[in-house]
Design a protein around this motif. Structure first.
Motif, PDB file in Angstrom:
ATOM      1  N   SER A 345       0.806  -1.228   0.000  1.00 13.14           N
ATOM      2  CA  SER A 345       0.000   0.000   0.000  1.00 13.14           C
ATOM      3  C   SER A 345       0.835   1.272   0.000  1.00 13.14           C
ATOM      4  CB  SER A 345      -0.931   0.024   1.208  1.00 13.14           C
ATOM      5  OG  SER A 345      -2.060  -0.761   0.988  1.00 13.14           O
ATOM      6  N   LEU A 346       1.894   1.280   0.790  1.00 12.71           N
ATOM      7  CA  LEU A 346       2.621   2.521   1.032  1.00 12.71           C
ATOM      8  C   LEU A 346       4.098   2.393   0.677  1.00 12.71           C
ATOM      9  CD1 LEU A 346       1.126   3.301   4.551  1.00 12.71           C
ATOM     10  CD2 LEU A 346       0.465   4.376   2.401  1.00 12.71           C
ATOM     11  N   VAL A 347       4.706   3.529   0.329  1.00 12.33           N
ATOM     12  CA  VAL A 347       6.161   3.617   0.237  1.00 12.33           C
ATOM     13  C   VAL A 347       6.617   4.208   1.558  1.00 12.33           C
ATOM     14  CG1 VAL A 347       8.134   4.529  -1.028  1.00 12.33           C
ATOM     15  CG2 VAL A 347       6.011   3.974  -2.245  1.00 12.33           C
ATOM     16  N   ARG A 348       7.125   3.366   2.430  1.00 17.49           N
ATOM     17  CA  ARG A 348       7.340   3.757   3.822  1.00 17.49           C
ATOM     18  C   ARG A 348       8.436   4.807   4.004  1.00 17.49           C
ATOM     19  NH1 ARG A 348       5.555   0.380   7.846  1.00 17.49           N
ATOM     20  NH2 ARG A 348       7.562   0.317   8.917  1.00 17.49           N
ATOM     21  N   THR A 349       9.299   4.977   3.007  1.00 21.00           N
ATOM     22  CA  THR A 349      10.339   5.999   3.097  1.00 21.00           C
ATOM     23  C   THR A 349       9.886   7.334   2.507  1.00 21.00           C
ATOM     24  OG1 THR A 349      11.278   5.211   1.014  1.00 21.00           O
ATOM     25  CG2 THR A 349      12.227   4.324   3.053  1.00 21.00           C
ATOM     26  N   PHE A 350       8.690   7.369   1.913  1.00 21.52           N
ATOM     27  CA  PHE A 350       8.122   8.618   1.386  1.00 21.52           C
ATOM     28  C   PHE A 350       7.379   9.347   2.501  1.00 21.52           C
ATOM     29  CE2 PHE A 350       7.599   7.940  -3.494  1.00 21.52           C
ATOM     30  CZ  PHE A 350       8.935   7.602  -3.589  1.00 21.52           C
ATOM     31  N   THR A 351       7.179  10.634   2.293  1.00 24.99           N
ATOM     32  CA  THR A 351       6.380  11.404   3.241  1.00 24.99           C
ATOM     33  C   THR A 351       4.900  11.090   3.059  1.00 24.99           C
ATOM     34  OG1 THR A 351       6.060  13.267   1.743  1.00 24.99           O
ATOM     35  CG2 THR A 351       8.038  13.300   3.141  1.00 24.99           C
ATOM     36  N   LEU A 352       4.109  11.557   4.001  1.00 25.98           N
ATOM     37  CA  LEU A 352       2.657  11.403   3.905  1.00 25.98           C
ATOM     38  C   LEU A 352       2.158  12.036   2.603  1.00 25.98           C
ATOM     39  CD1 LEU A 352       0.165  12.111   6.803  1.00 25.98           C
ATOM     40  CD2 LEU A 352      -0.307  12.887   4.490  1.00 25.98           C
ATOM     41  N   ALA A 353       2.615  13.248   2.298  1.00 26.14           N
ATOM     42  CA  ALA A 353       2.160  13.948   1.091  1.00 26.14           C
ATOM     43  C   ALA A 353       2.528  13.177  -0.171  1.00 26.14           C
ATOM     44  CB  ALA A 353       2.764  15.350   1.049  1.00 26.14           C
ATOM     45  N   MET A 382      -6.413  16.147   3.035  1.00 24.62           N
ATOM     46  CA  MET A 382      -6.672  14.756   3.412  1.00 24.62           C
ATOM     47  C   MET A 382      -6.449  14.547   4.917  1.00 24.62           C
ATOM     48  SD  MET A 382      -7.723  12.993   0.807  1.00 24.62           S
ATOM     49  CE  MET A 382      -8.622  14.459   0.289  1.00 24.62           C
ATOM     50  N   ILE A 383      -5.423  15.178   5.462  1.00 25.26           N
ATOM     51  CA  ILE A 383      -5.157  15.075   6.903  1.00 25.26           C
ATOM     52  C   ILE A 383      -6.368  15.592   7.686  1.00 25.26           C
ATOM     53  CG2 ILE A 383      -3.781  16.043   8.793  1.00 25.26           C
ATOM     54  CD1 ILE A 383      -1.381  16.006   6.824  1.00 25.26           C
ATOM     55  N   LYS A 384      -6.937  16.699   7.213  1.00 30.78           N
ATOM     56  CA  LYS A 384      -8.105  17.279   7.880  1.00 30.78           C
ATOM     57  C   LYS A 384      -9.340  16.399   7.708  1.00 30.78           C
ATOM     58  CE  LYS A 384     -10.998  21.437   7.845  1.00 30.78           C
ATOM     59  NZ  LYS A 384     -11.220  22.777   7.210  1.00 30.78           N
ATOM     60  N   ASP A 385      -9.592  15.969   6.471  1.00 27.65           N
ATOM     61  CA  ASP A 385     -10.808  15.206   6.178  1.00 27.65           C
ATOM     62  C   ASP A 385     -10.811  13.839   6.867  1.00 27.65           C
ATOM     63  OD1 ASP A 385     -11.607  17.299   4.618  1.00 27.65           O
ATOM     64  OD2 ASP A 385     -11.195  16.319   2.693  1.00 27.65           O
ATOM     65  N   VAL A 397       6.090   8.437   6.336  1.00 23.00           N
ATOM     66  CA  VAL A 397       4.920   7.628   6.699  1.00 23.00           C
ATOM     67  C   VAL A 397       5.276   6.470   7.639  1.00 23.00           C
ATOM     68  CG1 VAL A 397       4.958   5.927   4.821  1.00 23.00           C
ATOM     69  CG2 VAL A 397       2.772   6.783   5.682  1.00 23.00           C
ATOM     70  N   SER A 398       6.519   6.005   7.642  1.00 20.49           N
ATOM     71  CA  SER A 398       6.905   4.910   8.535  1.00 20.49           C
ATOM     72  C   SER A 398       6.851   5.317  10.006  1.00 20.49           C
ATOM     73  CB  SER A 398       8.311   4.396   8.196  1.00 20.49           C
ATOM     74  OG  SER A 398       9.273   5.429   8.352  1.00 20.49           O
ATOM     75  N   PHE A 399       6.840   6.644  10.281  1.00 24.73           N
ATOM     76  CA  PHE A 399       6.761   7.114  11.659  1.00 24.73           C
ATOM     77  C   PHE A 399       5.324   7.191  12.176  1.00 24.73           C
ATOM     78  CE2 PHE A 399      10.981   9.037  10.665  1.00 24.73           C
ATOM     79  CZ  PHE A 399      11.705   8.370  11.640  1.00 24.73           C
ATOM     80  N   LEU A 400       4.342   6.965  11.301  1.00 23.32           N
ATOM     81  CA  LEU A 400       2.939   6.994  11.716  1.00 23.32           C
ATOM     82  C   LEU A 400       2.531   5.653  12.304  1.00 23.32           C
ATOM     83  CD1 LEU A 400       1.294   8.795   8.646  1.00 23.32           C
ATOM     84  CD2 LEU A 400       2.139   9.826  10.763  1.00 23.32           C
ATOM     85  N   SER A 401       1.501   5.662  13.142  1.00 25.83           N
ATOM     86  CA  SER A 401       0.955   4.415  13.674  1.00 25.83           C
ATOM     87  C   SER A 401       0.262   3.642  12.557  1.00 25.83           C
ATOM     88  CB  SER A 401      -0.058   4.717  14.781  1.00 25.83           C
ATOM     89  OG  SER A 401      -1.208   5.343  14.236  1.00 25.83           O
ATOM     90  N   GLY A 402      -0.034   2.371  12.823  1.00 27.52           N
ATOM     91  CA  GLY A 402      -0.671   1.521  11.821  1.00 27.52           C
ATOM     92  C   GLY A 402      -1.995   2.073  11.337  1.00 27.52           C
ATOM     93  N   GLY A 403      -2.822   2.578  12.270  1.00 28.48           N
ATOM     94  CA  GLY A 403      -4.120   3.124  11.899  1.00 28.48           C
ATOM     95  C   GLY A 403      -4.008   4.354  11.023  1.00 28.48           C
ATOM     96  N   ASN A 404      -3.048   5.217  11.342  1.00 26.25           N
ATOM     97  CA  ASN A 404      -2.857   6.417  10.536  1.00 26.25           C
ATOM     98  C   ASN A 404      -2.232   6.092   9.181  1.00 26.25           C
ATOM     99  OD1 ASN A 404      -3.827   8.739  12.152  1.00 26.25           O
ATOM    100  ND2 ASN A 404      -2.354   7.967  13.642  1.00 26.25           N
ATOM    101  N   GLN A 405      -1.376   5.072   9.135  1.00 27.78           N
ATOM    102  CA  GLN A 405      -0.862   4.619   7.843  1.00 27.78           C
ATOM    103  C   GLN A 405      -2.011   4.132   6.955  1.00 27.78           C
ATOM    104  OE1 GLN A 405       2.328   1.773   8.149  1.00 27.78           O
ATOM    105  NE2 GLN A 405       3.537   3.063   9.507  1.00 27.78           N
ATOM    106  N   GLN A 406      -2.964   3.420   7.573  1.00 25.96           N
ATOM    107  CA  GLN A 406      -4.101   2.923   6.790  1.00 25.96           C
ATOM    108  C   GLN A 406      -4.931   4.076   6.243  1.00 25.96           C
ATOM    109  OE1 GLN A 406      -4.770   0.552   5.001  1.00 25.96           O
ATOM    110  NE2 GLN A 406      -5.764  -1.034   6.190  1.00 25.96           N
ATOM    111  N   LYS A 407      -5.091   5.123   7.019  1.00 24.37           N
ATOM    112  CA  LYS A 407      -5.832   6.298   6.534  1.00 24.37           C
ATOM    113  C   LYS A 407      -5.121   6.935   5.342  1.00 24.37           C
ATOM    114  CE  LYS A 407      -7.836   7.593  10.999  1.00 24.37           C
ATOM    115  NZ  LYS A 407      -7.883   8.656  12.024  1.00 24.37           N
ATOM    116  N   VAL A 408      -3.788   6.956   5.383  1.00 28.17           N
ATOM    117  CA  VAL A 408      -3.021   7.497   4.264  1.00 28.17           C
ATOM    118  C   VAL A 408      -3.239   6.652   3.014  1.00 28.17           C
ATOM    119  CG1 VAL A 408      -0.695   7.981   3.389  1.00 28.17           C
ATOM    120  CG2 VAL A 408      -1.280   8.554   5.746  1.00 28.17           C
ATOM    121  N   ALA A 409      -3.271   5.311   3.209  1.00 24.29           N
ATOM    122  CA  ALA A 409      -3.497   4.406   2.076  1.00 24.29           C
ATOM    123  C   ALA A 409      -4.866   4.656   1.426  1.00 24.29           C
ATOM    124  CB  ALA A 409      -3.388   2.953   2.539  1.00 24.29           C
TER     125      ALA A 409
END
Length: 504
Positions: A345-353, A382-385, A397-409
């Motif tokens: 789902s995610l590129v863990r070395t990329f930022t949230l944006a 997206m962070i707000k919504d 993104v690797s510094f976020l918790s699992g739940g917040n990573q899922q929201k990013v996905a």
């Protein structure tokens, strides 16, 4: 009173912009099963990674059997008998089962430079059969195993050397009911031999069944330790959230507004583990996919999305279309959130944006260069919504918790109009509050006209989210039912029972 085995005092750990642990005290008696719960980002995983030597605390002390450790590394903690099964598997795809289980414990031949593979495989096979109760060929590659088989191999690997402390981080998420029963049998056996168990889970029914006591964490702090015989779910949730939070469920009178307009028609889809399945999806509908592990749910959506070869006919809004690869699906307004955040789902070395805009990068790259201002503006929205808990859109993104990573996905697919969103168990391994936030988000998306297909093994999730549920067994379509007409017994009878016929 039981002898104390583990004492962690004043543990503090900081990451860039995040106080992950704030002077946490954590102690567990010998031979006890201690559950740890908390919302995503509460500090559970960080605490465990300090105990296993992956992270070094900024301050605080760790004692095991009265022995103080000032220098904590994975090797030191492993030698002290600390073993962990993490939420996301760390097996090497191109290793065999035998190599994975016996890693660092290999049998040597008469010439020590060479591994005795026959003996290694025999020991691995005996361990799988004797302690786990499954029969997997030790010569099989890890990449060829199912999710549940990989999890069981991890457990077998950890049991090669009988540990003092065994840590389970959401171990049952990919397991069937039978496999969970077997796991609990293993855990109880370990406890009977004086081994201390630390059990992290968001499933309260499991915690009350298997654990003796519970530690509740919130915002990097330990809130309280409770005896599970003297507490209940409401009290635990209250401590987790810092207030009174009721677990929401769809009321009996709630009516979902699903259009009569058909968004998707699939006819006679055939692929790996998928045998001529046909179904329709209405505009704004939430369709659940249910079945035992390996019944074909994942292969069905991956084939539809162009990730697996397939045969069959697909119509979008009444017009036949071809989806040969994921980019075809994306261009047609179809998004997919796989189960494995770490790998898919995610590129863990990329930022949230950077993760949020990845699927539609061309729209943010006029002239071939990414417009960072536009990218950050979209990510901030997206962070707000989605109520993503983060310091900024520039957080890796690797510094976020699992739940917040899922929201990013999920956020990745909401930047542009979406016809269909497919999710594979999006709430796996997330806490109660994050789960409710994801539920609210998916309901909002569907109410705006996006159709949703969701794979989930949880009956409560189907009742709460879905309008209909399609049940698969052995790659075949067994039934499609209105959720208002089912209970768990009906669902399981179709999914694992011998009765019922195949839907053509």
């Amino acid at each position: 009173m039981n002898e104390s085995l583990l004492n962690m005092k004043g543990i503090t750990k900081r990451f860039p912009g995040i106080l992950a642990l704030d002077s946490v005290d954590f102690d567990v008696p010998k031979g006890e099963i201690r559950a740890i719960v908390g919302k995503n980002g509460a500090g559970k995983s960080t605490l465990i990674k300090i105990l296993t030597g992956i992270y070094t605390p900024d301050s605080g002390s760790v004692e095991i059997e009265g022995k103080h450790f000032s220098h904590i590394t994975p090797d030191v903690m492993y030698s002290e008998g600390i073993q962990a099964i993490y939420q996301e598997n760390d097996l090497v795809s191109y290793f065999t089962v035998g190599e994975s289980i016996m890693l660092n414990n290999e049998s040597r031949g008469t010439v020590r430079a060479f591994i005795d593979r026959r003996d290694m495989n025999e020991k691995a096979h005996q361990l799988l059969l004797g302690k786990i109760g499954i029969d997997i060929d030790p010569r099989k590659l890890i990449r060829d195993l199912s999710v549940s088989e990989k999890q069981l191999v991890q457990i077998a690997k950890a049991l090669v050397r009988e540990p003092k402390i065994m840590i389970f981080d959401e171990p049952t998420a990919p397991l069937s009911a039978k496999e969970i029963d077997k796991l609990f049998e293993i855990i109880r056996g370990l406890r009977s031999h004086g081994i201390t168990i630390i059990y992290i889970s968001h499933r309260f029914e499991e915690i009350f069944e298997i654990a003796d006591s519970i530690t509740i964490m919130r915002d990097g702090k330990k809130i309280v330790d409770l005896n599970l015989k003297e507490t209940n779910e409401d009290e635990i949730i209250s401590h987790m959230t810092g207030g009174n939070m009721q677990v929401a469920s769809r009321s009996e009178g709630e009516k979902r507004r699903v259009s009569d307009e058909i968004t998707l028609e699939v006819e006679n889809l055939e692929s790996e583990r998928v045998n001529k399945i046909s179904f329709s999806l209405y505009k704004g509908e939430v369709l659940g996919l249910f079945g035992a592990e390996g019944a074909g749910q994942v292969e069905l959506v991956r084939a539809f999305y162009g990730l697996l070869p397939k045969k069959g006919k697909i119509k979008l809004n009444g017009k036949e279309t071809h989806i040969r690869k994921p980019t075809d699906a994306i261009r047609k307004g179809i998004g997919y959130v796989p189960r494995d955040r770490k790998e898919e789902s995610l590129v863990r070395t990329f930022t949230l944006a950077e993760n949020v805009t990845l699927s539609h990068l061309n729209a943010f790259s006029p002239g071939g260069f990414v417009n960072k201002k536009s990218e950050l503006e979209m990510a901030d929205q997206m962070i707000k919504d989605l109520a993503i808990s983060t310091r900024s859109a520039k957080t890796v993104v690797s510094f976020l918790s699992g739940g917040n990573q899922q929201k990013v996905a999920i956020a990745r697919w909401l930047a542009f109009p979406l016809k269909i969103l497919i999710l594979d168990y999006p709430t796996m391994g997330v806490d109660v509050q994050a789960k409710l936030e994801i539920y609210r988000l998916l309901k909002k998306i569907s109410s705006e006209g996006t159709s949703i297909i969701i794979i989930t093994p949880e009956y409560e999730e189907i009742k709460m989210l879905c309008d209909r549920v399609m049940i698969l067994k052995d790659g075949q379509h067994r039934a499609t039912l209105d959720v208002k007409d089912i209970d768990e017994d009906i669902l399981l009878k179709h999914a694992i029972g011998s009765s019922g016929s195949v839907v053509s």
